[in-house]
Write a protein that holds these residues in place. Structure first.
Motif, mmCIF file in Angstrom:
data_model
loop_
_atom_site.group_PDB
_atom_site.id
_atom_site.type_symbol
_atom_site.label_atom_id
_atom_site.label_comp_id
_atom_site.label_asym_id
_atom_site.label_seq_id
_atom_site.Cartn_x
_atom_site.Cartn_y
_atom_site.Cartn_z
ATOM 1 N N LEU A 436 4.708 21.913 20.967
ATOM 2 C CA LEU A 436 3.584 20.972 21.012
ATOM 3 C C LEU A 436 4.073 19.589 21.440
ATOM 4 C CD1 LEU A 436 1.565 21.702 17.761
ATOM 5 C CD2 LEU A 436 0.864 22.202 20.095
ATOM 6 N N PRO A 437 3.423 18.973 22.411
ATOM 7 C CA PRO A 437 3.825 17.621 22.810
ATOM 8 C C PRO A 437 3.391 16.550 21.815
ATOM 9 C CG PRO A 437 1.928 18.319 24.077
ATOM 10 C CD PRO A 437 2.358 19.516 23.266
ATOM 11 N N ASN A 438 2.434 16.887 20.956
ATOM 12 C CA ASN A 438 1.887 15.912 19.998
ATOM 13 C C ASN A 438 1.783 16.534 18.614
ATOM 14 O OD1 ASN A 438 -0.066 17.741 20.706
ATOM 15 N ND2 ASN A 438 -1.751 16.268 20.757
ATOM 16 N N GLY A 439 2.867 17.167 18.167
ATOM 17 C CA GLY A 439 2.859 17.895 16.909
ATOM 18 C C GLY A 439 2.352 17.093 15.719
ATOM 19 N N PRO A 440 2.924 15.918 15.427
ATOM 20 C CA PRO A 440 2.449 15.163 14.258
ATOM 21 C C PRO A 440 0.953 14.869 14.284
ATOM 22 C CG PRO A 440 4.547 14.295 14.999
ATOM 23 C CD PRO A 440 4.109 15.291 16.031
ATOM 24 N N GLN A 441 0.421 14.534 15.452
ATOM 25 C CA GLN A 441 -1.012 14.260 15.546
ATOM 26 C C GLN A 441 -1.817 15.523 15.265
ATOM 27 O OE1 GLN A 441 -2.601 11.134 16.166
ATOM 28 N NE2 GLN A 441 -4.246 12.416 15.332
ATOM 29 N N GLN A 442 -1.346 16.667 15.728
ATOM 30 C CA GLN A 442 -2.037 17.930 15.482
ATOM 31 C C GLN A 442 -1.965 18.332 14.005
ATOM 32 O OE1 GLN A 442 -3.645 20.284 17.854
ATOM 33 N NE2 GLN A 442 -3.799 18.294 18.821
#
Length: 506
Positions: A436-442
Motif C-alpha cells: 500500500l502506498p498510503n498504509g497509515p491513512q488506510q
C-alpha cells in the motif's frame, strides 16, 4: 549506527543479566529458524537482535540499548504479521519477544483479568475458562498472540456480541521510547491509552493488559453449507443471497458468518450463539438455496467450540504456520455492498483468471454489531462502520509467482471497479499490506492526525517503527529509507503540538 555492533551486543547481554537464553544475534547458528521465524516467507528479514526479556525492567533496558545504537524496535507476541512487522518489517530492528510474559489472574469481583502480553489466544481461552468460565472476543487462530491482536483490533466470531478484542481493554502497562514504564487507562495517560487501542506497535511495548470479560456463552450452533461441482459462476447466486441476509439492519448479533471461496467451491459457515431451535428458525437452507452439503453441530462446551474454530478450513491452508503467501484485503459497509452484476463479474473472474497456484482462497466475513456501537474516534481503531471484510490469499510452496499476485490483486480490483467509495473505507490493520502506498491513512483514517501528534510527544525519534507505522507529526518519510527529513515549519508544528499534548499526559 551510533555504536559498534560489538558494543551493542554487550549492552543487550547486560540488559538481560547475561542470560544466554534471553538474546540471539545474526551470527548465532540457525538464527533464522530458531529465533527470527518469519511468518511470511516471501519477505526475507534479518533483525539486529531477538530478545526474550522476562521482566518489564528488562524490556526497558533493551529499548535503551536500541535507542543508544540508533536502531528501531518492535514487539513480538505471536508473530503473525503478514508483513513480518513484528520483526521490524525490514532488516536491522531489535525485536522484543514477549513469550515469557504469561502472567494471568482473575478478579472474581469485577471479572477483570490481568493478562501477560505474550499469551497466545488458545492459552488465554483456557485460563479464562478455568478462572470462572469467562471469555472475551478474539480471533480463531490459537497461535496468535494477544499482544499484537488486541492492539490493532482483534476480530472473531463473538465480536458482534462483545466488540473487538481491544474493546475489552481497560488498562495496559507499556514501556515507552524513553524506557519509562506507564500504566495507561481512560484516567491515567489517556492519550497513550487511546493510541494503543488500535495502533499499539507504533507507541511502545505493551507488557500487560487488564481486560473485561464476559460469561461464556451457553449453547451455540456451528453451521456450514458447502457448494461444490459446476463453475464458480454458478455459485454467484448463493453469495448474493448470503449478502442480502447481512444487509438486514435487524440481523441478530447472535449470528456470525463468513463465505470462503476456493478451488474446491464455496462454503458458507458460521456460528449462531443460541439454541438449535433459534438457529432452525432462521431457515438458512431455504434462504441460501441450492443443493449444499449441510453440517450443523451443537456445542454446549465453550472450549469445544473454540477447538472447532481452530479446525477452520482456511486455517488449515494458512493459519499459524509460516508460509509463502500474498494477500489483499478490502472493507465494505452497509452503504457500499457489492452489486449483483459485480458479484457475477467476480465469480466469472474466479473461473477465468490464471491463478498460478491451486492454493488460493477469498474470505468474506461479517463484521458490525457491538464493534460498530463505539464511536469512530473513541479509540484509534478506525473501522466502526465496517460490515464485511474481505481477505484474499495466494499461497506457494517455495514462493509466490507474479501470476498469483496478479490474480489476488485482481479480486480487489474487480470489486473496487464496481463499488463506488470502497477506497474510502480503509483497510483493517490486522491484515497489513506492505504494498500500500498510503498504509497509515488506510489503517487509521480520520484518527491518523491525532495519532501522529501523540507519537510526536511519546516517541519523537520514531523508535517503534515498521514500514507502515505511525510517524511523529512533522516527520517526512523518505520512501525506501529509514531517514527522516524535518523542515523548519514542521519543527515549529511539532513543538506546539508537544506542549499541547504534554499537558494532557500529565
Amino acid at each position: 549506527m551510533g555504536v559498534s555492533q560489538s558494543a551493542f551486543e554487550k549492552a543487550i547481554k547486560a540488559a538481560v543479566g547475561g542470560d544466554e537464553g534471553l538474546y540471539a544475534f545474526p551470527a548465532k547458528p540457525f538464527y533464522q529458524i530458531n529465533d527470527v521465524k518469519p511468518y511470511n516467507l516471501t519477505i526475507p528479514i534479518e533483525p539486529a537482535a531477538i530478545t526474550y526479556p522476562k521482566t518489564t525492567a528488562q524490556v526497558a533496558a533493551i529499548i535503551k540499548c536500541a535507542v543508544d545504537a540508533n536502531l528501531k524496535v518492535q514487539a513480538r507476541s505471536g508473530g503473525h504479521s503478514y508483513g513480518n512487522y513484528c520483526l521490524g518489517g525490514v532488516s536491522g530492528a531489535v525485536v522484543i519477544d514477549l513469550k515469557h510474559f504469561q502472567q494471568f489472574s482473575m478478579d472474581r469481583t469485577t471479572w477483570r483479568a490481568t493478562v501477560g502480553a505474550g499469551t497466545l489466544l488458545g492459552d488465554l481461552s483456557k485460563r479464562m475458562h478455568e478462572a470462572g468460565n469467562r471469555a472475551m472476543a478474539h480471533g480463531i487462530c490459537p497461535q496468535v498472540g494477544i499482544g499484537g491482536h488486541a492492539t490493532i483490533g482483534g476480530l472473531g466470531p463473538s465480536s458482534r456480541l462483545w466488540g473487538s478484542a481491544l474493546d475489552h481493554i481497560e488498562e495496559v502497562e507499556i514501556v515507552l521510547a524513553d524506557s519509562t514504564i506507564r500504566r495507561c487507562s481512560v484516567i491515567q495517560n489517556p492519550d497513550i491509552f487511546w493510541a494503543v487501542k488500535g495502533a499499539g506497535a507504533s507507541f511502545g511495548v505493551v507488557t500487560e493488559f487488564t481486560v473485561r470479560t464476559e460469561p461464556e456463552p451457553g449453547e451455540a450452533v456451528e453451521f456450514s453449507y458447502t457448494y461444490t461441482g459446476g463453475s464458480h459462476a454458478s455459485r454467484a447466486i448463493m453469495f448474493k443471497r448470503w449478502q442480502s441476509l447481512l444487509a438486514d439492519p435487524g440481523l441478530t448479533r447472535k449470528f456470525a458468518t463468513k463465505v470462503l471461496i476456493a478451488e474446491i467451491g464455496l462454503i458458507i459457515s458460521g456460528t449462531y450463539f443460541g439454541s438449535q431451535a433459534e438457529y432452525d428458525a432462521l431457515d438458512l437452507k431455504t434462504k441460501l438455496g441450492g443443493e449444499p452439503t449441510v453440517e450443523t453441530i451443537v456445542f454446549t462446551d465453550w472450549l469445544g467450540l473454540l477447538g472447532h474454530w481452530a479446525e477452520d478450513f482456511a486455517l488449515q491452508l494458512a493459519g499459524g504456520l509460516p508460509a509463502h503467501f500474498y494477500s489483499k484485503t478490502l472493507t465494505l459497509n452497509r452503504a457500499n455492498l457489492i452489486p449483483d452484476e459485480v458479484i457475477d463479474n467476480l465469480f466469472a473472474y474466479f473461473d477465468e483468471a490464471e491463478k498460478g497456484t491451486l492454493v488460493w482462497f477469498a474470505i468474506f466475513s461479517l463484521a458490525g454489531g457491538a464493534v460498530n456501537d463505539i464511536a469512530q474516534d473513541a479509540t484509534s481503531y478506525a473501522h466502526r462502520d465496517a460490515l464485511i471484510y474481505l481477505e484474499s490469499y495466494g499461497i506457494g510452496l517455495t514462493g509466490v509467482s507474479q501470476t498469483t499476485k496478479d490474480f489476488v490483486s485482481g479480486i480487489n480490483t474487480t470489486i473496487k471497479n464496481g463499488v463506488p467509495g470502497a477506497e474510502a473505507l480503509g483497510l483493517y490493520p490486522g491484515y497489513v499490506d506492505p504494498e500500500l502506498p498510503n498504509g497509515p491513512q488506510q489503517y487509521w483514517r480520520t484518527n491518523l492526525p491525532r495519532l501522529e501528534h501523540i507519537k510526536a510527544v511519546v516517541d519523537p525519534g520514531d523508535v517503534f517503527h515498521n514500514p507502515q507505522s505511525v510517524v511523529p507529526a512533522g516527520f517526512k518519510l523518505v520512501v525506501g529509507k529509514r531517514d527522516r527529513l524535518r523542515s523548519f515549519s514542521a519543527k515549529t508544528l511539532q513543538r506546539a503540538s508537544t506542549r499541547l499534548i504534554r499537558l494532557t499526559l500529565q
